[in-house]
Design a protein around this motif. Sequence first.
Motif, short mmCIF file in Angstrom:
data_model
loop_
_atom_site.label_atom_id
_atom_site.label_comp_id
_atom_site.label_asym_id
_atom_site.label_seq_id
_atom_site.Cartn_x
_atom_site.Cartn_y
_atom_site.Cartn_z
N VAL A 258 0.86 -1.26 0.05
CA VAL A 258 -0.13 -0.12 0.15
C VAL A 258 0.89 1.39 0.05
O VAL A 258 1.63 1.24 0.89
CB VAL A 258 -1.00 -0.03 1.26
CG1 VAL A 258 -1.88 1.36 1.10
CG2 VAL A 258 -1.61 -1.17 1.27
N ASN A 259 0.81 1.94 -0.89
CA ASN A 259 1.66 3.40 -1.11
C ASN A 259 0.67 4.44 -1.52
O ASN A 259 -0.28 4.51 -2.49
CB ASN A 259 2.64 3.11 -2.42
CG ASN A 259 3.97 2.75 -1.73
OD1 ASN A 259 4.68 3.54 -1.24
ND2 ASN A 259 4.14 1.49 -1.91
N ASN A 260 1.20 5.54 -0.76
CA ASN A 260 0.31 6.86 -0.97
C ASN A 260 -1.12 6.72 -1.23
O ASN A 260 -1.79 6.94 -2.27
CB ASN A 260 1.16 7.54 -2.52
CG ASN A 260 0.49 8.64 -2.79
OD1 ASN A 260 0.50 9.51 -1.40
ND2 ASN A 260 0.34 9.40 -3.57
N SER A 261 -1.66 6.00 -0.19
CA SER A 261 -3.08 6.02 -0.04
C SER A 261 -3.47 6.19 1.33
O SER A 261 -2.81 6.14 2.16
CB SER A 261 -3.19 4.43 -0.79
OG SER A 261 -2.83 4.33 -1.95
N LEU A 262 -5.05 6.26 1.25
CA LEU A 262 -5.87 6.13 2.51
C LEU A 262 -6.42 5.07 2.57
O LEU A 262 -7.12 4.67 1.31
CB LEU A 262 -6.66 7.49 2.44
CG LEU A 262 -5.91 8.78 2.55
CD1 LEU A 262 -7.16 10.01 2.36
CD2 LEU A 262 -5.20 9.13 3.79
N VAL A 263 -6.43 4.29 3.78
CA VAL A 263 -7.32 3.05 3.96
C VAL A 263 -7.94 3.15 5.18
O VAL A 263 -7.44 3.77 6.16
CB VAL A 263 -6.36 1.85 3.94
CG1 VAL A 263 -7.25 0.57 4.06
CG2 VAL A 263 -5.64 1.97 2.54
N CYS A 264 -9.25 2.71 5.33
CA CYS A 264 -10.20 3.00 6.72
C CYS A 264 -10.19 1.57 7.17
O CYS A 264 -10.06 0.54 6.71
CB CYS A 264 -11.23 3.50 6.19
SG CYS A 264 -11.01 5.17 5.45
N ASP A 265 -10.89 1.90 8.46
CA ASP A 265 -11.50 0.57 9.24
C ASP A 265 -12.22 -0.33 8.36
O ASP A 265 -12.84 0.01 7.74
CB ASP A 265 -12.12 1.26 10.55
CG ASP A 265 -11.56 1.85 11.52
OD1 ASP A 265 -10.17 1.71 11.72
OD2 ASP A 265 -12.02 2.50 12.30
N GLY A 266 -12.01 -1.71 8.87
CA GLY A 266 -12.69 -2.76 8.27
C GLY A 266 -12.16 -3.43 7.00
O GLY A 266 -12.77 -4.27 6.67
N CYS A 267 -11.26 -2.52 6.66
CA CYS A 267 -10.86 -3.20 5.27
C CYS A 267 -9.85 -4.37 5.52
O CYS A 267 -9.20 -4.62 6.53
CB CYS A 267 -9.90 -2.10 4.55
SG CYS A 267 -10.79 -0.87 3.87
N ASN A 268 -9.66 -5.23 4.42
CA ASN A 268 -8.92 -6.35 4.49
C ASN A 268 -8.09 -6.21 3.09
O ASN A 268 -8.75 -6.53 1.94
CB ASN A 268 -9.82 -7.40 4.39
CG ASN A 268 -8.91 -8.79 4.84
OD1 ASN A 268 -7.93 -8.74 4.58
ND2 ASN A 268 -9.54 -9.86 5.34
N VAL A 269 -6.91 -5.98 3.06
CA VAL A 269 -6.14 -5.50 2.03
C VAL A 269 -5.14 -6.65 1.63
O VAL A 269 -4.19 -6.85 2.43
CB VAL A 269 -5.59 -4.13 1.90
CG1 VAL A 269 -4.68 -3.95 0.84
CG2 VAL A 269 -6.51 -2.87 2.04
N ASN A 270 -5.19 -7.37 0.48
CA ASN A 270 -4.15 -8.29 0.18
C ASN A 270 -3.56 -8.08 -1.20
O ASN A 270 -2.72 -8.85 -1.47
CB ASN A 270 -4.70 -9.63 0.13
CG ASN A 270 -5.17 -10.07 1.70
OD1 ASN A 270 -4.49 -10.52 2.48
ND2 ASN A 270 -6.36 -10.15 2.10
N GLY A 271 -3.78 -7.01 -1.77
CA GLY A 271 -3.20 -6.84 -3.18
C GLY A 271 -2.32 -5.60 -3.09
O GLY A 271 -2.12 -5.17 -2.10
N LYS A 272 -2.17 -4.93 -4.27
CA LYS A 272 -1.67 -3.95 -4.52
C LYS A 272 -2.32 -2.54 -4.64
O LYS A 272 -3.06 -2.41 -5.39
CB LYS A 272 -0.77 -4.09 -5.83
CG LYS A 272 0.83 -3.32 -5.50
CD LYS A 272 1.54 -3.85 -6.91
CE LYS A 272 2.61 -2.68 -7.12
NZ LYS A 272 3.22 -3.23 -8.58
N VAL A 273 -2.12 -1.59 -3.95
CA VAL A 273 -2.74 -0.26 -3.73
C VAL A 273 -1.71 0.87 -3.92
O VAL A 273 -0.98 1.09 -3.00
CB VAL A 273 -3.78 0.00 -2.69
CG1 VAL A 273 -4.47 1.10 -2.54
CG2 VAL A 273 -4.75 -1.31 -2.35
#
Lengths: 378, 399
Positions: free
Chosen positions: B290-305
């Motif tokens: 995860v780069n130069n991004s905003l991510v919020c509660d409850g997310c499940n990130v397994n890829g490229k953002v």
Amino acid sequence: MIYNDVLGIIFANMHDESISELTTVRTMGSILFGGRYRLIDFPLSNMANSGIPEVGVITKSNYQSLLDHIGSGREWDLSIKNGGLHLLPPFSHNNSGLYRGRIEALEGVLPFVHNSNAKYVVMADCDVVTTIDFRAVIREHVRNNADITVVYAKHQFTDKGIGSRASTILEVGDDKKVKSAIINPDILGVANRSLNMFVIERKILEKIVERFAPEGYASFDRQVLQQNKANYKIYGYEHKGYYEKIEDINSYYQANMNLLDMENKKNLFLDSSPIYTKVKDSGPAKYKEGAQVKNSLIADGCIIEGIVENSILFRGVTVAKGAQVRNCILMQNTQIGENAELHAVITDKKVKVGKNKLLTAAKSNALFIKKNQKIEDD
Amino acid sequence: MKKECIAMLLAGGQGSRLYALTQKMAKPAVPFGGKYRIIDFPLSNCTNSGIDTVGVLTQYQPLELNDYIGNGQPWNLDRLRGGVHILPPYQTASGSSWYEGTANAIYQNMRFIERYDPEYIIILGGDHIYKMDYSEMVEFHKKKGADATIAVLDVPLEEASRFGIMTCDDNERIINFTEKPKQPKSTLASMGIYVFTWEKLRKYLVENEKTGESKDFGKEIIPAMLSDGEKLFAFAFEGYWKDVGTLRSLWEANMDILDSDVIDFYDPEWKIYSRNLSLPPQYIGAEASVNNSLVCDGCNVNGKVNDSVVYSGVTIEEKVVIDHSVIMPGAVIKTGAVIRYAIIGEDAVIEKDAKIGVSEEELLRDKGKNAEYEIAVIGHGETISSGIVVTPGQMIPAM
């Protein structure tokens, strides 16, 4: 409607001494857990989700953080006219309101218990992190025509003494009757570990407290489950869901780390019964250019520019450029400076680690850094 | 009970230029910036400015918005005296009518306003992203002894014809106002934020009802006040302000906030409040980046953002690529899907290997050229089947 006829009681300070690193500045119930929670969120949300309309939280000392956290109970939808949430600070005619055990704690709030007029009382401590439907426990309690139902879980004790020494172990028959209770034994193998959650008829609870408290008996497990088991119909309820029992700083560390396993996380946070907590209105978590985050739980409000692996970051943590954080628990507003390196460190709130600092420990014995501490060059 | 100043927030617009995103919800309810909805910005500004009485005028698809605002508690607007009030059009003994313009909407709610007997009234829109202390504007209005004060922003000349444009004298008094001029005489643009002395506005609203045609602030009320020689002043605003009325500008605003200087979401003195869901913290997986991004509660990130805003409760599976995109709450992006320069609506599902937006070939072709791409948009709740290709600029509305 029997579920409306239930009073919940949460013991916020019980077991404080077992994890003194974190409880010198707060109650057991207000220990931070899992990135955005405090331990009391679990029993409180479970009670709210089970439709229990009135909950009393018994505190003893250091309860300011708890007061601040639960407020009016709105986040748990317990800010309601009839019933709702009651914080029960120390109140006692003797020994300055400090209690030694469950019976003594209840003695101080007996009028509250009595006035609730509920038929059943559900009691829980804050040392178990789990999602449980108390309605199912009450149903079984009623079906068994029990006086007292103790919630337990089967547990494999692998290291002698670890885990079991701070637990009450139950022998439960096929009919679910509790045959015996052993307190804090050293054992190995599979055993039924009490989760310190009970369903009990209110009138019976009042009688127990009235009978034992004046004689100076403080422990419910010892007086009732052990010494007087013949006088009550005591049943066990096996909780089969995912749980973590927090008994010391090591099990606290492990319980947090276990949430990085998706299976565990899924079993703890069920869509059908959310765990509520105080809302802080933090911004989204921000991953700056160069951030490398892997296998970690990150709360809103974090700003990350460095490396974070196998870690849990609470709200508002900042990790500067070039910093490396591995196998750590960083509580609210911890700041990690540029090129600092941390391994197996637990930082309490508002810890500041300066540039280039190196802090490492073994995962089996994580390094704990106290609230507000600053580790930097002068 | 008397209040010195109350706010009226115009939230009834259809937001038709947001197409697929406003089919079933009013524009102010559209999610923005990760954990917010557009209306959180004016509502938080009110609270932070000490304005505790806000009327929210709704008309188009109000369900989502009503539900979201509720009793106003997240914005500290659940008050015994004042607080937030939802004001839909209603029926009266003499008939009923929809809001026929911004001025008419206020006219129809004069009884609500007069319950608070305010000296001043502040009129706000529900489609702008900005932080502003309205109390400074009211102070300015008082100091100038104004009848009306319009918040203005200096805009680039080429954009000026999209706004109400005014010219002022050296004393910030407005001499001339033209709504959307073809040949703008200045670059001072109205932000659609007005402070009126209520007595004055009341008079013009009543007159406008009798004679006016468009029943609108910009088209009728302001020009009428100017031609009568009333005292109108321009209050200069400095800072980030963005109209998010089009898909392009909504996407741009999301990209803008990736730059931390634009809007400070972490300022404890000026929080942006929102209705929070009870979601666990976000999980960033072992294979994720995860780069130069905003991510919020409850997310499940397994890829490229990269360079993206990922809203609450989004699932991003393995081998997914998300680039320069806006992923709204609850969306599910399945294994191998690629999303570039796109807006994915709330609860949309992008099945395996679907390709949304700019392709890798196009990116390679344009490398180093600073190309501008059309934004692909997937409507709320829409499912894009496995392997489907959605091209740049294409829009898939919800069924």
